[in-house]
Design an enzyme around this catalytic site. Structure first.
Site, PDB file in Angstrom:
ATOM      1  N   ASP A 499       0.820  -1.207   0.000  1.00 34.09           N
ATOM      2  CA  ASP A 499       0.000   0.000   0.000  1.00 34.09           C
ATOM      3  C   ASP A 499       0.863   1.270   0.000  1.00 34.09           C
ATOM      4  O   ASP A 499       1.935   1.304   0.602  1.00 34.09           O
ATOM      5  CB  ASP A 499      -0.895   0.009   1.244  1.00 34.09           C
ATOM      6  CG  ASP A 499      -1.700   1.277   1.364  1.00 34.09           C
ATOM      7  OD1 ASP A 499      -2.648   1.444   0.588  1.00 34.09           O
ATOM      8  OD2 ASP A 499      -1.358   2.119   2.220  1.00 34.09           O
ATOM      9  N   GLU A 554       1.374  -0.403  -5.188  1.00 35.07           N
ATOM     10  CA  GLU A 554       0.392   0.644  -5.468  1.00 35.07           C
ATOM     11  C   GLU A 554       1.138   1.954  -5.742  1.00 35.07           C
ATOM     12  O   GLU A 554       1.402   2.744  -4.839  1.00 35.07           O
ATOM     13  CB  GLU A 554      -0.567   0.824  -4.297  1.00 35.07           C
ATOM     14  CG  GLU A 554      -1.675   1.816  -4.599  1.00 35.07           C
ATOM     15  CD  GLU A 554      -2.367   2.309  -3.340  1.00 35.07           C
ATOM     16  OE1 GLU A 554      -3.550   2.667  -3.422  1.00 35.07           O
ATOM     17  OE2 GLU A 554      -1.726   2.354  -2.275  1.00 35.07           O
TER      18      GLU A 554
END
Length: 640
Positions: A499, A554
């Site tokens: 993330d 990401e």
């Protein structure tokens, strides 16, 4: 007096907090918005199976070095406002080699020249762009002695040790993308930092494989003689282990500190041979710090819960009897050539208005995922997070699975069931930032602002109100690398979706920056070389030890070399999360049909770097929950 619920022991008097003078103010940012009902829900499950990793010390703990240099950042969940610019920045030198597919939830785009790249890699004896092809082999070398090393079974070391291939020359990126030659100084410096770290880890820690087993040395480890607890807290003046087992007596188990800032205590077994700390009892470390007396949940804790009626969480010594430990029954599936990923949040997966459990997800949701044709499930909010409204992105206990959904063994049972169904389980891992919660998390752990994080503004993410790791710290590298390995080794996750990688790679976190694709935006003073080097190390570790593991990053900036193997000079991810596609569907649904432009749609679907694999969602939590609504509601909701 102690009450016992489902194997977890809670003293009726929460005496663990009465010495913290500023605990209320430190915790005030959460406004008491803890879900106290979540623990009671968890405790209603009557059939918990349990398992804990009984660590065997085999491993160094040298914290005397500080990894060099540059800037560093991190972040939690990606922003939709930043991701919209991805459609403009992913253009590559060369032609698009794949025809993307967009399924109901997600699909990856296979590359036409995969076979060619793999053949070339075999000829040159280097890994292909499809990272994860490096074989993990057994290694039986001697480890460098260290003051923290105890007596360890050689057989145990040899049985668990694996090897990670040495660094390559990092030059192939210039063949893949000739435009990178103009930024060779930056890229060679970056690769030089990575190689220097590998060399220092080899020299001082016995190698990256050993370095990444910090959980066998830090936190609670159990031997035949007793329990050892170690914690890195150089800012503390004194430390004591407290908990149910010693009635929270500060003077009962005082810890000693070595020259590296590591506190340690050994608790021998009781006279009857039972462990000094019973399974399920609450534990904390009480420290006299520059900020005053404070009680902290151990940084390496494997389980943490919130007692009914209380706001702070408590660390749990989780070590069930051998016969209650969960044993995996099914082997992990091979990585498919084309991933079809179902994104899920276990707590939100119930059709009823409640927090769902791992067991319910296993029994009710996994079969549905299988029937729908998915071959992978990505689980969010696994790492423990005290503030439920953070959606799992303000992590407080990095080694502990969220207790709202069940025990560590319940999560293992879920993963094992998925493997039985032939489904890979990917974890949404958060190494980009951490909760600023002082009572439950790493923030101000030893009373200093710069323990695990950068001090000052560099260590604070102003948009997400969270703390930013110092990836240039030796012990931070140990902690995060060990954390990634822990989830793969102990829980048998099949890979990660990392993330907030954009925030990690730039000192500006990608905020208020419109990436245009100009290479100067990626390789300059705004690039956090320490963070990028960490990402190279963690990808090196994962793909070296677990050849079938998947890593998805990401990144919405379009960082070149992102999905090139580390040995070739890249960051090492298998896939980039192509958020622009999901954003585009939401953008289109906000317009009348006649306003749709096919050229714009095609550009978004095909706009990626040459030879780069991408994961493309039709929709994800970023679009559906972050200030927006699902595609279903866009289609059936009120007319604009």
């Amino acid at each position: 007096m102690v009450s016992t619920l489902a194997g977890i022991r809670f003293p009726l008097l929460p005496s663990a907090y009465n010495n913290s003078n500023n605990s209320a103010s430190l915790h005030s940012s959460f406004n008491g918005d803890r879900r106290t009902s979540s623990l009671s829900l968890f405790l209603t499950n009557s059939s918990f199976s349990r398992k804990i990793f009984a660590g065997k010390p085999s491993y160094d703990s040298d914290s005397s070095l500080t990894v060099a240099a540059s800037k560093k950042v991190l972040v939690s969940d990606s922003q939709s406002d930043g991701s919209s610019s991805v459609t403009e920045q992913l253009e590559a030198p060369g032609t698009v080699s794949e025809d993307p597919q967009v399924l109901e939830d997600v699909d990856n785009v296979a590359m036409e020249d995969d076979k060619k790249v793999e053949d070339e890699a075999k000829k040159s004896n280097v890994p292909s762009l499809d990272a994860g092809n490096v074989d993990g082999t057994e290694a039986r070398g001697e480890e460098t002695p260290h003051p923290l090393d105890g007596t360890v079974s050689t057989a145990k070391k040899n049985a668990t040790q694996k090897s990670i291939p040495p660094p390559g020359n990092g030059k192939k990126i210039y063949e893949i993308d000739p435009l990178l030659v103009g930024f060779r100084d930056h890229l060679d410096y970056r690769y030089g930092q990575y190689k220097r770290l590998r060399e220092e880890i080899d020299k001082y820690e016995g190698g990256l494989e050993v370095f990444s087993r910090g959980y066998e040395k830090f936190g609670f480890t159990r031997s035949a003689e007793g329990i050892t607890y170690r914690e890195w807290a150089p800012g503390a003046k004194s430390a004591s282990l407290i908990g149910d087992f010693n009635n929270w007596n500060t003077n009962a188990d005082v810890m000693s500190q070595n020259e590296f800032g590591v506190w340690e205590i050994f608790l021998p077994n009781n006279a009857d041979g039972s462990p000094a700390i019973p399974h399920g009892s609450r534990v904390k470390i009480r420290m006299d710090t520059p900020s005053g007396i404070k009680d902290s949940i151990p940084a390496w804790i494997k389980f943490s819960v919130q007692a009914p009626g209380e706001i702070p969480y408590n660390g749990i010594y989780y070590d069930p009897p051998e016969e209650e430990k969960y044993v995996f029954q099914h082997s992990q599936p091979k990585r498919p050539k084309s991933l079809r990923i179902y994104e899920a949040h276990v707590g939100m997966s119930s059709t009823e208005p409640k927090i769902n459990t791992y067991a319910e997800f296993r029994d009710d949701v996994l079969p549905r995922i299988k029937r729908l044709g998915y071959n992978a499930v990505q689980l969010m909010a696994i790492q423990e997070h005290s503030y439920y409204a953070s959606f799992g992105y303000h992590v407080t206990n990095f080694f502990a699975p969220s207790s709202r959904c069940g025990t560590p063994d319940d999560l293992k049972s879920l993963i094992d069931k998925a493997h039985e169904l032939g489904i890979l389980v990917l974890m949404d891992i958060v190494h980009s930032h951490a909760s600023n919660n002082v009572l439950d998390g790493l923030n101000m752990f030893d009373g200093t602002n710069s323990h695990y994080f950068h001090s000052g503004s560099r260590g604070y993410h102003w948009m997400w109100d969270s703390r930013l790791f110092n990836y240039g710290s030796w012990e931070v590298l140990r902690y995060l690398l060990s954390n990634a390995r822990w989830w793969l080794e102990e829980y048998k996750f099949d890979g990660f979706r990392f993330d907030g990688v954009t925030s990690m790679m730039y000192t500006h976190h990608g905020l208020q920056v419109a990436f245009t694709g100009n290479y100067n935006e990626y390789f300059g003073l705004a690039t956090d070389v320490d963070a990028v080097t960490y990402l190279m190390l963690v990808n090196d570790l994962i793909h070296g030890l677990y050849p079938e593991a998947v890593t998805i990053g990401e990144d919405v900036s379009g960082m070149p070399t992102f999905c090139v193997s580390v040995q070739d000079g890249g960051v090492g991810f298998d896939y980039r999360l192509h958020m622009a596609i999901a954003d585009k569907w939401i953008e289109l649904l906000q317009k009348m049909d006649e306003e749709w432009q096919m050229g714009d749609i095609v550009h978004t679907l095909t706009n990626r770097r040459w030879r780069e694999k991408c994961v493309a969602y039709a929709e994800s939590h970023d679009q559906a929950l972050v200030g927006d609504k699902t595609i279903a509601f866009w289609l059936m909701d009120k007319v604009i």
